[in-house]
Motif scaffolding. Structure first.
Motif, PDB file in Angstrom:
ATOM      1  N   GLY A 124       0.779  -1.271   0.057  1.00 25.89           N
ATOM      2  CA  GLY A 124       0.018  -0.053  -0.080  1.00 25.89           C
ATOM      3  C   GLY A 124       0.828   1.296   0.153  1.00 25.89           C
ATOM      4  N   THR A 125       1.823   1.352   0.560  1.00 25.28           N
ATOM      5  CA  THR A 125       2.890   2.225   0.898  1.00 25.28           C
ATOM      6  C   THR A 125       3.473   2.701  -0.349  1.00 25.28           C
ATOM      7  OG1 THR A 125       2.890   1.992   3.143  1.00 25.28           O
ATOM      8  CG2 THR A 125       4.688   3.161   2.098  1.00 25.28           C
ATOM      9  N   ILE A 126       4.097   1.744  -1.242  1.00 25.16           N
ATOM     10  CA  ILE A 126       4.641   1.627  -2.572  1.00 25.16           C
ATOM     11  C   ILE A 126       3.595   2.194  -3.455  1.00 25.16           C
ATOM     12  CG2 ILE A 126       6.237   0.292  -4.072  1.00 25.16           C
ATOM     13  CD1 ILE A 126       7.732   1.110  -1.630  1.00 25.16           C
ATOM     14  N   ALA A 127       2.523   1.752  -3.492  1.00 29.25           N
ATOM     15  CA  ALA A 127       1.652   1.702  -4.550  1.00 29.25           C
ATOM     16  C   ALA A 127       1.349   3.423  -4.481  1.00 29.25           C
ATOM     17  CB  ALA A 127       0.286   1.205  -4.414  1.00 29.25           C
ATOM     18  N   ALA A 128       0.934   3.839  -3.171  1.00 31.48           N
ATOM     19  CA  ALA A 128       0.355   5.284  -2.900  1.00 31.48           C
ATOM     20  C   ALA A 128       1.764   6.018  -3.237  1.00 31.48           C
ATOM     21  CB  ALA A 128       0.050   5.257  -1.391  1.00 31.48           C
ATOM     22  N   LEU A 129       2.878   5.798  -2.781  1.00 30.01           N
ATOM     23  CA  LEU A 129       3.902   6.909  -3.184  1.00 30.01           C
ATOM     24  C   LEU A 129       4.301   6.691  -4.677  1.00 30.01           C
ATOM     25  CD1 LEU A 129       6.387   8.083  -1.736  1.00 30.01           C
ATOM     26  CD2 LEU A 129       7.884   5.977  -2.458  1.00 30.01           C
ATOM     27  N   LEU A 130       3.971   5.810  -5.413  1.00 24.61           N
ATOM     28  CA  LEU A 130       4.101   6.047  -6.847  1.00 24.61           C
ATOM     29  C   LEU A 130       3.124   6.798  -7.397  1.00 24.61           C
ATOM     30  CD1 LEU A 130       4.995   2.324  -7.955  1.00 24.61           C
ATOM     31  CD2 LEU A 130       6.164   4.460  -7.697  1.00 24.61           C
ATOM     32  N   VAL A 131       1.907   6.690  -7.111  1.00 26.70           N
ATOM     33  CA  VAL A 131       0.722   7.489  -7.543  1.00 26.70           C
ATOM     34  C   VAL A 131       0.495   8.780  -7.100  1.00 26.70           C
ATOM     35  CG1 VAL A 131      -1.888   7.458  -7.366  1.00 26.70           C
ATOM     36  CG2 VAL A 131      -0.898   5.359  -7.629  1.00 26.70           C
ATOM     37  N   MET A 132       0.970   9.124  -6.060  1.00 32.52           N
ATOM     38  CA  MET A 132       1.148  10.565  -5.451  1.00 32.52           C
ATOM     39  C   MET A 132       2.076  11.288  -6.091  1.00 32.52           C
ATOM     40  SD  MET A 132       0.185   9.779  -1.508  1.00 32.52           S
ATOM     41  CE  MET A 132       0.422  11.174  -0.748  1.00 32.52           C
ATOM     42  N   ASN A 133       3.293  10.619  -6.623  1.00 34.96           N
ATOM     43  CA  ASN A 133       4.289  11.257  -7.252  1.00 34.96           C
ATOM     44  C   ASN A 133       4.074  11.151  -8.730  1.00 34.96           C
ATOM     45  OD1 ASN A 133       5.775  12.461  -5.036  1.00 34.96           O
ATOM     46  ND2 ASN A 133       5.976  10.328  -4.160  1.00 34.96           N
ATOM     47  N   TRP A 134       3.127  10.444  -9.183  1.00 31.69           N
ATOM     48  CA  TRP A 134       2.984  10.612 -10.623  1.00 31.69           C
ATOM     49  C   TRP A 134       4.138   9.649 -11.191  1.00 31.69           C
ATOM     50  CZ3 TRP A 134       0.513  15.059 -13.223  1.00 31.69           C
ATOM     51  CH2 TRP A 134      -0.483  15.710 -12.426  1.00 31.69           C
ATOM     52  N   LEU A 135       4.691   8.320 -10.699  1.00 30.89           N
ATOM     53  CA  LEU A 135       5.773   7.742 -11.167  1.00 30.89           C
ATOM     54  C   LEU A 135       5.207   6.533 -11.818  1.00 30.89           C
ATOM     55  CD1 LEU A 135       8.109   8.232  -8.153  1.00 30.89           C
ATOM     56  CD2 LEU A 135       8.213   9.216 -10.336  1.00 30.89           C
ATOM     57  N   PRO A 136       5.900   5.911 -12.372  1.00 27.12           N
ATOM     58  CA  PRO A 136       7.143   6.296 -13.020  1.00 27.12           C
ATOM     59  C   PRO A 136       7.094   7.153 -14.049  1.00 27.12           C
ATOM     60  CG  PRO A 136       6.471   4.255 -14.144  1.00 27.12           C
ATOM     61  CD  PRO A 136       5.463   4.558 -13.088  1.00 27.12           C
ATOM     62  N   ARG A 137       7.932   8.257 -14.232  1.00 22.81           N
ATOM     63  CA  ARG A 137       7.760   9.603 -15.125  1.00 22.81           C
ATOM     64  C   ARG A 137       9.353   9.495 -15.536  1.00 22.81           C
ATOM     65  NH1 ARG A 137       5.776  15.456 -13.968  1.00 22.81           N
ATOM     66  NH2 ARG A 137       5.888  16.245 -15.956  1.00 22.81           N
ATOM     67  N   TRP A 138       9.548   9.238 -16.672  1.00 23.01           N
ATOM     68  CA  TRP A 138      10.829   9.172 -17.425  1.00 23.01           C
ATOM     69  C   TRP A 138      11.515  10.656 -17.532  1.00 23.01           C
ATOM     70  CZ3 TRP A 138      11.390   4.520 -15.982  1.00 23.01           C
ATOM     71  CH2 TRP A 138      10.222   3.622 -16.127  1.00 23.01           C
ATOM     72  N   HIS A 139      10.937  11.430 -17.699  1.00 25.83           N
ATOM     73  CA  HIS A 139      11.570  12.731 -18.159  1.00 25.83           C
ATOM     74  C   HIS A 139      10.728  13.768 -17.301  1.00 25.83           C
ATOM     75  CE1 HIS A 139      13.941  15.707 -19.961  1.00 25.83           C
ATOM     76  NE2 HIS A 139      12.972  16.470 -20.239  1.00 25.83           N
ATOM     77  N   HIS A 140      11.330  14.858 -16.704  1.00 30.16           N
ATOM     78  CA  HIS A 140      10.606  15.925 -16.132  1.00 30.16           C
ATOM     79  C   HIS A 140      11.130  17.357 -16.689  1.00 30.16           C
ATOM     80  CE1 HIS A 140       9.261  18.979 -13.156  1.00 30.16           C
ATOM     81  NE2 HIS A 140       8.395  17.960 -12.710  1.00 30.16           N
ATOM     82  N   PRO A 141      10.076  18.105 -17.101  1.00 28.13           N
ATOM     83  CA  PRO A 141      10.458  19.304 -17.992  1.00 28.13           C
ATOM     84  C   PRO A 141      11.397  20.286 -17.344  1.00 28.13           C
ATOM     85  CG  PRO A 141       7.842  18.928 -17.674  1.00 28.13           C
ATOM     86  CD  PRO A 141       8.625  18.148 -16.862  1.00 28.13           C
ATOM     87  N   VAL A 142      11.839  20.286 -15.786  1.00 33.63           N
ATOM     88  CA  VAL A 142      12.629  21.052 -15.605  1.00 33.63           C
ATOM     89  C   VAL A 142      14.189  20.688 -16.023  1.00 33.63           C
ATOM     90  CG1 VAL A 142      11.673  21.748 -13.476  1.00 33.63           C
ATOM     91  CG2 VAL A 142      12.958  19.600 -13.394  1.00 33.63           C
ATOM     92  N   PHE A 143      14.358  19.296 -16.507  1.00 36.02           N
ATOM     93  CA  PHE A 143      15.538  19.142 -17.090  1.00 36.02           C
ATOM     94  C   PHE A 143      15.761  19.640 -18.418  1.00 36.02           C
ATOM     95  CE2 PHE A 143      14.651  15.387 -14.120  1.00 36.02           C
ATOM     96  CZ  PHE A 143      15.633  15.768 -13.254  1.00 36.02           C
ATOM     97  N   ASN A 144      14.883  20.361 -19.120  1.00 34.62           N
ATOM     98  CA  ASN A 144      14.955  21.039 -20.047  1.00 34.62           C
ATOM     99  C   ASN A 144      15.581  22.332 -19.896  1.00 34.62           C
ATOM    100  OD1 ASN A 144      13.743  19.043 -21.521  1.00 34.62           O
ATOM    101  ND2 ASN A 144      11.655  20.161 -21.353  1.00 34.62           N
ATOM    102  N   TRP A 145      15.947  22.711 -18.797  1.00 35.05           N
ATOM    103  CA  TRP A 145      16.483  24.050 -18.439  1.00 35.05           C
ATOM    104  C   TRP A 145      17.979  23.511 -17.997  1.00 35.05           C
ATOM    105  CZ3 TRP A 145      15.668  27.232 -13.355  1.00 35.05           C
ATOM    106  CH2 TRP A 145      16.490  28.358 -13.477  1.00 35.05           C
ATOM    107  N   ASP A 146      18.734  24.213 -18.983  1.00 33.64           N
ATOM    108  CA  ASP A 146      20.427  23.951 -18.798  1.00 33.64           C
ATOM    109  C   ASP A 146      20.653  24.231 -17.341  1.00 33.64           C
ATOM    110  OD1 ASP A 146      20.076  26.275 -19.490  1.00 33.64           O
ATOM    111  OD2 ASP A 146      21.890  26.532 -20.824  1.00 33.64           O
ATOM    112  N   ARG A 147      20.554  25.189 -16.941  1.00 33.33           N
ATOM    113  CA  ARG A 147      21.142  25.668 -15.538  1.00 33.33           C
ATOM    114  C   ARG A 147      20.567  24.636 -14.389  1.00 33.33           C
ATOM    115  NH1 ARG A 147      23.175  31.306 -15.840  1.00 33.33           N
ATOM    116  NH2 ARG A 147      23.210  31.240 -13.717  1.00 33.33           N
ATOM    117  N   PHE A 148      19.439  24.081 -14.684  1.00 33.33           N
ATOM    118  CA  PHE A 148      18.934  23.137 -13.468  1.00 33.33           C
ATOM    119  C   PHE A 148      19.970  22.091 -13.218  1.00 33.33           C
ATOM    120  CE2 PHE A 148      16.000  20.197 -11.559  1.00 33.33           C
ATOM    121  CZ  PHE A 148      15.578  20.813 -10.635  1.00 33.33           C
ATOM    122  N   ALA A 149      20.779  21.733 -14.162  1.00 32.82           N
ATOM    123  CA  ALA A 149      22.032  20.626 -13.986  1.00 32.82           C
ATOM    124  C   ALA A 149      22.936  20.753 -12.962  1.00 32.82           C
ATOM    125  CB  ALA A 149      22.802  20.317 -15.119  1.00 32.82           C
TER     126      ALA A 149
END
Length: 190
Positions: A124-149
């Motif tokens: 239950g904890t693992i399933a809720a953690l994945l759903v609440m964080n919208w995971l798995p997500r392979w790429h997040h838009p903030v990684f499009n910003w070069d300074r975010f590295a």
């Protein structure tokens, strides 16, 4: 044309990020996040975050596990509904008496109660953690910003999403610059 994910602001230190987060919270933004290379004490309060709802799902998983364990033991025992139902069709019932104990006793059932409670709590904890964080997500838009590295090195960031009801590109950019951000940039979503 790319869709706008939000505006990102870069800060030099953890204290600048902390005070900027308080001001973003006070301004009334609800869809934003703060990023730093290490946890900052008190950032939850600065961001106005409440208690996590993950513990509710863990508790629910534990309650379901304990209930399943109890029902499984009780219904399969000789006097339980499943044993009676099987006995009707097979005309046989095999009561298994172990060391003269009743078919349902608490002492031998404790390990089953414990194990199923822990197992279903973990699921239950693992399933809720994945759903609440919208995971798995392979790429997040903030990684499009070069300074975010630099977020894993020595930089601190606040990102306000464009889907925030108070988001206005020009006004939000001016607000973030007023907080003392070194760099404010538009982040594109692919």
């Amino acid at each position: 044309m790319d869709k706008i994910y939000g505006l990102g602001a870069e800060f030099k230190s953890a204290s600048e990020l902390y005070h900027a987060a308080e001001k973003v919270r006070d301004k009334g933004f609800i869809r934003w996040d703060a990023h730093s290379p290490f946890p900052i004490h008190g950032m939850d309060q600065a961001m106005g975050l409440g208690r996590s709802r993950l513990s509710f799902w863990s508790l629910l998983g534990g309650a379901v596990g304990l209930t399943v364990a109890f029902l499984m033991i009780f219904l399969i025992s000789d006097e339980g509904a499943i044993a009676t139902w099987i006995g009707k069709f097979t005309n046989q019932n095999y009561p298994l008496v172990v060391q003269g104990k009743p078919y349902f006793a608490v002492e031998p059932s404790v390990p089953i109660f414990f194990e199923l409670t822990i197992l279903i709590t973990a699921f239950g904890t693992i399933a809720a953690l994945l759903v609440m964080n919208w995971l798995p997500r392979w790429h997040h838009p903030v990684f499009n910003w070069d300074r975010f590295a630099k977020v894993t090195d020595d930089r601190f960031f606040i990102v306000i999403e464009s889907r925030d009801p108070k988001f206005d590109e020009a006004e939000t950019k001016q607000f973030l610059e007023g907080l003392g951000a070194q760099c404010v940039a538009l982040i594109q979503d692919e």
